[in-house]
Enzyme design. Sequence first.
Site, PDB file in Angstrom:
ATOM      1  CD  GLU A 279       4.412  23.429 -17.142  1.00 29.06           C
ATOM      2  OE1 GLU A 279       4.782  23.273 -18.175  1.00 29.06           O
ATOM      3  OE2 GLU A 279       4.321  24.148 -16.360  1.00 29.06           O
TER       4      GLU A 279
ATOM      5  CB  SER B  95      13.248 -28.345  26.406  1.00 26.51           C
ATOM      6  OG  SER B  95      14.611 -28.843  26.826  1.00 26.51           O
TER       7      SER B  95
END
Length: 838
Positions: free
Chosen positions: A91, A480
Amino acid sequence: MLRFILTFFGSIFSLITMGIMVVALSIGAIFYIYGRDLPSHQSLANYTPPTISRIFSGEGRIIDEFSRERRLFTPAEDIPQLVKEAFISAEDKNFYSHGGYDARGIAAAVIEAVQTRGRTVRGASTIPQQVVKNFLLSGDRKIERKIKEIILATRIEEALTKEKILELYLNEIFLGQNSYGVAAAAQTYFNKSLRDLAPHEAAFLASMPKAPSDFHPVRAKDALLARRNFVLREMKQNGYLTQAVFEQEVAQPLQSVQNGDFEPFSAALPPRDYFTDEIRRQLSRDFGEGEFFSGGFTVRATIDPEMQAEAAVALQGKLEQYDRNLGRWRGTGKSLPPEALESEEAWRAALSEVSVARDINLDSHWFPAVILEIGDQRMRIGVEGIKESEAEPQVIPREDISWLPKNFQDTFKVGQVVHVRRMTKDGAFVRWTLRQVPQVQGGFMAMDVNTGRVLAMQGGFSYQNSVFNRATQAKRQPGSSFKPFVYAAALDSGYSPATIVVDAPIEVNTPQGLWRPRNSSNRYYGPTPLRTGIEQSRNLMTVRLAQEVGMDTVAAYAERFGVYDNMGPYLANALGSEESTVYKMVAAYAMFANGGERVEPTLVDRVQDRYGRTVYRHDERICTDCDDPTIAPGRSPRIVSNRERVIDAITAYQLTSMMRGVVERGTAAGNVNLPVPVAGKTGTTNDARDVWFIGFTSNIVAGCYIGYDQPRSLGRSAYGAGMCGPVFTQFMRKATAKYGGGEFAVPPGGHFIKIDRRTGARLPDDASGATVVAEYFRDGEDPMFGLMYDGGFAMGNDLELFREGEDEQVRNVTTSSGQTGQVGKKATFGSMSSGGLY
């Protein structure tokens, strides 16, 4: 003549000078104009890139990760020089010598653009310019952006070191496959760390910034190979590789995870499940979703992977058993088109794209498969990822669908996608067998009663089939299983386990009409001690007790335990008709088990930010001598609890003792059986729409609920004990083998008195027998035996009462159709019943 020549050249010189000045001024003006309103480059010095948040188990193993951009931040000093050299060669080979932009590169790009008449336009951007573009500017190709880029590049060169600029670039750059930065890309393409990369692999990564989409490692393999070799040549020319190394590396084949050459990193991770997704949900709520997905958190989860697997298998096994007993085939609802069945290659490709659960490991792994051919006695299938062999023919014999009422032709169609698994015997393959994800669902959770650490959580049959977490998100009626909170309010209000409450019919006027709750057995037992009331889950006793104590008091207790945020003070809610979650119910039961201290459930032990600083720690208890080197080898450090007390320790023990009776001789007897003392409570709602069991040992609490997502009856034979009890037992057998368990601790300040659990009468200290139980009473308390409470509801004089073990008297009759049936005695007003939870 001489003067003319001098004048001529002087004029030319002046024109050239003037031209240069005009050009210089123009360039200066352009840079001045574009340099005025640029974003500040100072922010780059403090830039913190979005990074992956990872979740670890207690053993330090990665179990999940979350991110929007897959990035692993790596400081410049930890990035190998080889990787830096590869990217610089690809690059910006003059990176270390230019001041932010490369004039020669720009000139070459301009000349190339002119020569090709604009057909080829290369960027000529340096690494500082790319940093500016990625962080501060847009990516559009305009001359204005290029000018701004150069200006900012020179500025960051002045503000940051070359290594810092390279660090920003190598951690931010997009390298394809949703990978940002070199560390993530190395993992994505090679399943390696940066330090393990070879030169040709570093060159592979350095090839990507130019155009990641144009260099796909499978679709554009030749183009990527050419680009990789170009980068290697650049590295050699720049002096980073010797000729021998270059020749060796350029000869290497192009290999990648995507091409099947390496195992993907994700293969080492377990499939995402309900546990880690709930961590994601909770931390996104606490820290913000954006921060969680990009903050680079290190999360230490409380999960025990071994127990999580057991929780999944225990719940899945019961859900599948119930589903197969129904004898209905639904399948996956997915099919392949006829053209996809023309070849093996075609159906395998099509099957891999079908969205069905692939995370089920019940008995063995469940595979997606497609039906290829249907016969009378067998059905041929194609199994995903498995080649057919003589040893394992991919056929389903007729005997495999004996649980279904119809044959192959009436039940299945060619092209349907199904689940199958291997059936084995003593490790040897028997056949492939059809499976289906049950329609009935459920939730399960287990946690440490002292610390609140959640050890396991299963939010349904399969996470990939349904991400809805029924342990934390499903609000269901606990039935319950809520009753212990009514009894806790009563015990703290002066009642005792031996207090007598009438078990008889009740009628309550409500705005919706007359409510007549009933017991599950449709029977009434008259005056009964509280202990027996909870052991046998007597609804009518609970309603009368709630009326005596007051529903405002009951609601306050439920809210104190965290079962509800704002409970309605209605009598029906004493039977668990208001909805809650498994998560809240299990956490509440933990407070009975630990002696009445508040404990907050947590899925996370600790959260650290990207810098390793602890930003959350669950356990806030104080260790007074953890740092004392003189502690005796056999003594553990002293932990001081600063937790809030929710209920009195004696009340918690009394309830624990009563719920132990539920398991030993009550509604859970025969379904819950462990080698250590265990207490718990069953729960079943009207028409068995939801069934529950929540229980605990001295150190672990676990709870289960089963029901349809769209509530409907599970059937007349469905009860919490029979459906959730076995799930709890299977999980807790493994949990107690690993974590142990012992007798429940008896708090100081009380004494035992023996009573008859059926009548509540006091017995001598030497009494023994099946009906004798030792109840714990507070010191200084003078219990009154025989005192009876009815909640303000009178008991009918002609009420037919049943004693324990007594059956209803029935007689045979002949019906109008000539059939024989059995009926009981005529009902009286006192024996009528209807409605209610049980």
